[in-house]
Design an enzyme around this catalytic site. Structure first.
Site, PDB file in Angstrom:
ATOM      1  N   VAL A 140       0.819  -1.213   0.000  1.00 23.05           N
ATOM      2  CA  VAL A 140       0.000   0.000   0.000  1.00 23.05           C
ATOM      3  C   VAL A 140       0.852   1.262   0.000  1.00 23.05           C
ATOM      4  CG1 VAL A 140      -1.958  -1.147   1.092  1.00 23.05           C
ATOM      5  CG2 VAL A 140      -0.272  -0.017   2.520  1.00 23.05           C
ATOM      6  N   ASP A 141       2.042   1.216   0.599  1.00 22.98           N
ATOM      7  CA  ASP A 141       2.904   2.401   0.643  1.00 22.98           C
ATOM      8  C   ASP A 141       3.321   2.801  -0.768  1.00 22.98           C
ATOM      9  OD1 ASP A 141       4.237   4.438   1.902  1.00 22.98           O
ATOM     10  OD2 ASP A 141       5.880   3.211   2.644  1.00 22.98           O
ATOM     11  N   ASP A 142       3.798   1.838  -1.556  1.00 23.06           N
ATOM     12  CA  ASP A 142       4.178   2.136  -2.940  1.00 23.06           C
ATOM     13  C   ASP A 142       2.973   2.569  -3.757  1.00 23.06           C
ATOM     14  OD1 ASP A 142       7.121   1.333  -3.895  1.00 23.06           O
ATOM     15  OD2 ASP A 142       6.580   0.112  -2.187  1.00 23.06           O
TER      16      ASP A 142
END
Length: 695
Positions: free
Chosen positions: A392-394
């Site tokens: 989810v961060d990317d």
């Protein structure tokens, strides 16, 4: 005498140099991929893999490896988790074994110093479980003194609190192949042959006649000292050991085949497993033990993927823990948007967008589906290709980059799919983890194999902060009115749940912990970069939390104007924001923490910006592109301290582009703030007409 240039003038000059450097470093006019520096263990374990498979080294390879290992050694003979970090026995023994395998004489000063360190600290008794495991594969450690890894774990149902999918993605991909290796208990040959009780490293033991070092206390010792979970896991391990690891139990052949099928299914078309070195290493060993020949297409493509982790330059030959092409490209894209000097029709940028769109994970792969089966795919991964493990961060930072350059794309299929995926990956507690949903069974870290305390992927502040930033930017976009109103309300609700988690998990001193970057400086920057989208009068709780965080950031600024936080803050929170000289990336994170909340003329901001402008150099970091991509034009920033985190307390990283794109981002946001305050004067013409990033 020429008048002194203003800080905005100098900042603009620095940004132009930084953009030029970024262009020089781009691969194929569409992406960036810097080296990921870590500790020597990954290179050592590459050598262990080659040795186990019986693959010889050329003399040039040996010389390159030796040169690199010698450069990593500390003055006291040890090898640490990061440069100039205290010695670590596991890293030291794996480095020593590698050098000895390569034929480096043991009477050389570097070998004598490493040996003295191990003997002086009784280091062999303190190596980590993974080091024990790989030593055992060469007969250097008794298999009976390695925790059990029963194949029967594959039989545990998904609703059970203990099954392969309650492990984090990285632990799952690493441990599943090791189930097979532990079953076979191989003994591979070293230069002195293959022996169950090999004496190849006896000189590192104070008492080589006794290598039976327990990996846990006895059950009797635990009673009254440890919790029931630890006692239960240890008791189960002891029982399995007494039963011979279940090796002769019915169904073992079926279980081995189940693991093999899982491993083959999880191989990317590029040959990778998990986008990270340990799964690559373990899977190749496991499949070869199960009868796969070295020329089998699965093994051949896996070995080709392994070689893409290689780096070779004047410092020697080494292997990365992972690669980070998509992450580097996503963060660089945001940095180029925030600096305001790249027009949307720039061919490099349009090529990068196409590169992103081709890499969105839209297929049927993905372990995340096990607990989110109805969720439509749409994430992006950390590496160039890792369809099984998007994160989810990317995904959030890709969406930010696309929206900042192309605000009208807010309703595009790629962005809506990405947004839906990250909304669906929000944990029940309101926050987000990196790869998994609701992966918070922290009691799993108490199993005997969990000495790195990294078997789970729970909600963290740094990831949640980034997601709040992404959702906030989406909601506040000037084109948000083109998005379905119900969807916007869903995004708003999701963001508010994330904010609630952040407010409940702020540290008493005002900061937030950083899971993937060092440390409180990173976590706090991510959170403050997101919260400002949701500030409004009357929300006293949010405003107070922000005020406390801003004051904390200011309180840890160093005299030279920068910020620097050491790795030791993971061990001692009293060192939060301290313990390191100023670094470019941590200074940039801190500036970005402050920019939304204080004037451009605030002394903390101007001193930080001045630090970055002053320390920009022609060569930038010594760790910059060694693959023939070192910027011949433009400037970057030097940074020799590690500011990335793999596993707190156990693995630290340095992304070689960290000291480039984060300062670009910070300086760009400062310049926009200065423009809004009327401080940019004659620079207005250069700043006019570019999309206005929301900072």
């Amino acid at each position: 005498m020429m008048p002194t240039k203003s800080l905005p003038d100098r900042t603009m000059e620095a940004l132009k140099e930084a953009v030029q450097y970024a262009y020089e470093c781009q691969f194929d006019n569409d992406h960036w991929s810097g080296e990921v520096h870590s500790n020597p263990i990954f290179t050592a374990e590459y050598l262990f893999l080659r040795q186990a498979l019986g693959l010889d080294f050329t003399q040039d390879e040996k010389d390159g490896f030796i040169r690199w290992f010698l450069l990593q050694q500390n003055e006291d003979g040890s090898y640490g988790l990061a440069p100039d970090y205290p010695g670590d026995p596991s890293t030291t023994v794996e480095s020593y074994l590698s050098l000895k395998m390569l034929g480096y004489p043991i009477d050389k000063p570097e070998m004598v110093q490493a040996r003295d360190y191990m003997l002086r600290t009784d280091g062999m008794k303190n190596v980590r479980i993974f080091t024990r495991f790989f030593l055992a594969t060469f007969g250097l450690w008794p298999w009976d003194y390695i925790p059990q890894l029963p194949l029967e774990l594959m039989l545990m149902p998904q609703r059970s609190p203990v099954n392969i999918y309650t492990l984090s993605s990285w632990a799952r991909a690493t441990c599943i192949p090791l189930l097979v290796v532990r079953h076979h208990q191989p003994i591979y040959a070293l230069p002195n042959g293959a022996h169950k009780d090999n004496d190849f490293l006896d000189e590192l033991w104070n008492d080589p006649s006794n290598k039976k070092i327990p990996y846990s206390q006895s059950l009797w010792q635990m009673v009254g000292k440890e919790d029931l979970t630890t006692i239960a896991f240890t008791a189960a391990d002891k029982v399995i050991s007494l039963l011979g690891g279940f090796r002769k139990f019915p169904g073992r052949r079926y279980l081995r085949r189940t693991v093999v099928d899982w491993l083959v299914m999880h191989q990317e078309h590029s040959g990778d497993w998990g986008g990270y070195w340990p799964p690559m290493h373990g899977t190749i060993l496991a499949l070869v033990l199960e009868g796969f020949p070295l020329n089998h297409p699965v093994i051949r493509s896996g070995m080709e993927a392994v070689e893409r982790y290689a780096m070779h330059d004047k410092n020697g030959r080494r292997y990365q823990a992972t690669t980070c092409a998509l992450w580097d490209t996503a963060v660089m894209t945001v940095a180029l948007a925030d600096c305001g000097l790249v027009r949307p029709n720039n061919v490099r940028l349009t090529n990068t967008v196409e590169w992103f769109l081709k890499r969105q994970c839209r297929g049927t792969e993905g372990d995340w589906r096990v607990y989110r089966p109805e969720l439509q795919p749409g994430g992006w991964s950390f590496q160039d290709i890792d369809n099984w493990y998007p994160d989810v961060d990317d995904t959030a930072i890709v969406i930010l980059g696309l929206l900042k350059h192309y605000p009208t794309s807010i309703n595009s299929e790629h962005i809506i799919r990405g947004m839906n995926w990250i909304l669906g990956m929000q944990n029940p507690d309101g926050g987000w983890a990196a790869f998994d949903w609701n992966n918070d069974k922290l009691f799993l870290n108490k199993i005997p194999f969990g000495d790195m305390e990294s078997l789970c992927d729970p909600t963290t502040a740094d990831v949640t902060g980034r997601l709040v930033e992404c959702l906030g930017h989406f909601i506040r976009s000037p084109h948000a009115h083109t998005v379905d109103a119900d969807f916007l309300r869903t995004v708003e609700t999701s963001a508010q749940r994330g904010i609630r988690w952040l407010l409940d998990n702020q540290e008493p001193f005002g900061a937030w912990w950083g899971r993937w970057g060092v440390n409180y400086v990173y976590g706090t920057s991510n959170v403050l970069s997101g919260l400002h989208y949701f500030m409004h009068k009357g929300d006293d709780e949010l405003n107070l939390a922000i005020s406390r965080a801003v004051e904390w950031v200011k309180s840890v600024q160093l005299e030279d104007g920068g910020w620097g936080e050491g790795l030791s803050s993971y061990d001692d929170p009293a060192l939060a924001g301290k313990g390191s000289p100023s670094t470019a990336s941590q200074t940039a994170w801190s500036i970005m923490s402050l920019i939304p909340y204080v004037p451009a003329t605030d002394p903390a901001v101007t001193r930080g910006v001045d630090f970055l402008v002053r320390f920009q150099t022609l060569l930038g970091s010594d760790h910059a592109y060694d693959r023939g991509k070192t910027g011949k034009n433009g400037k970057s920033w030097p940074e020799d301290y590690y500011t990335g985190t793999g596993f707190p307390g156990h693995l630290y990283l340095q992304y070689c582009l960290n000291p480039h794109y984060w300062p670009m981002m910070a300086l760009g946001r400062y310049l926009r703030k200065a423009k809004g305050a009327g401080l940019t004067g004659h620079l207005e013409d250069e700043l006019e007409g570019f999309p206005e990033p929301v900072v």
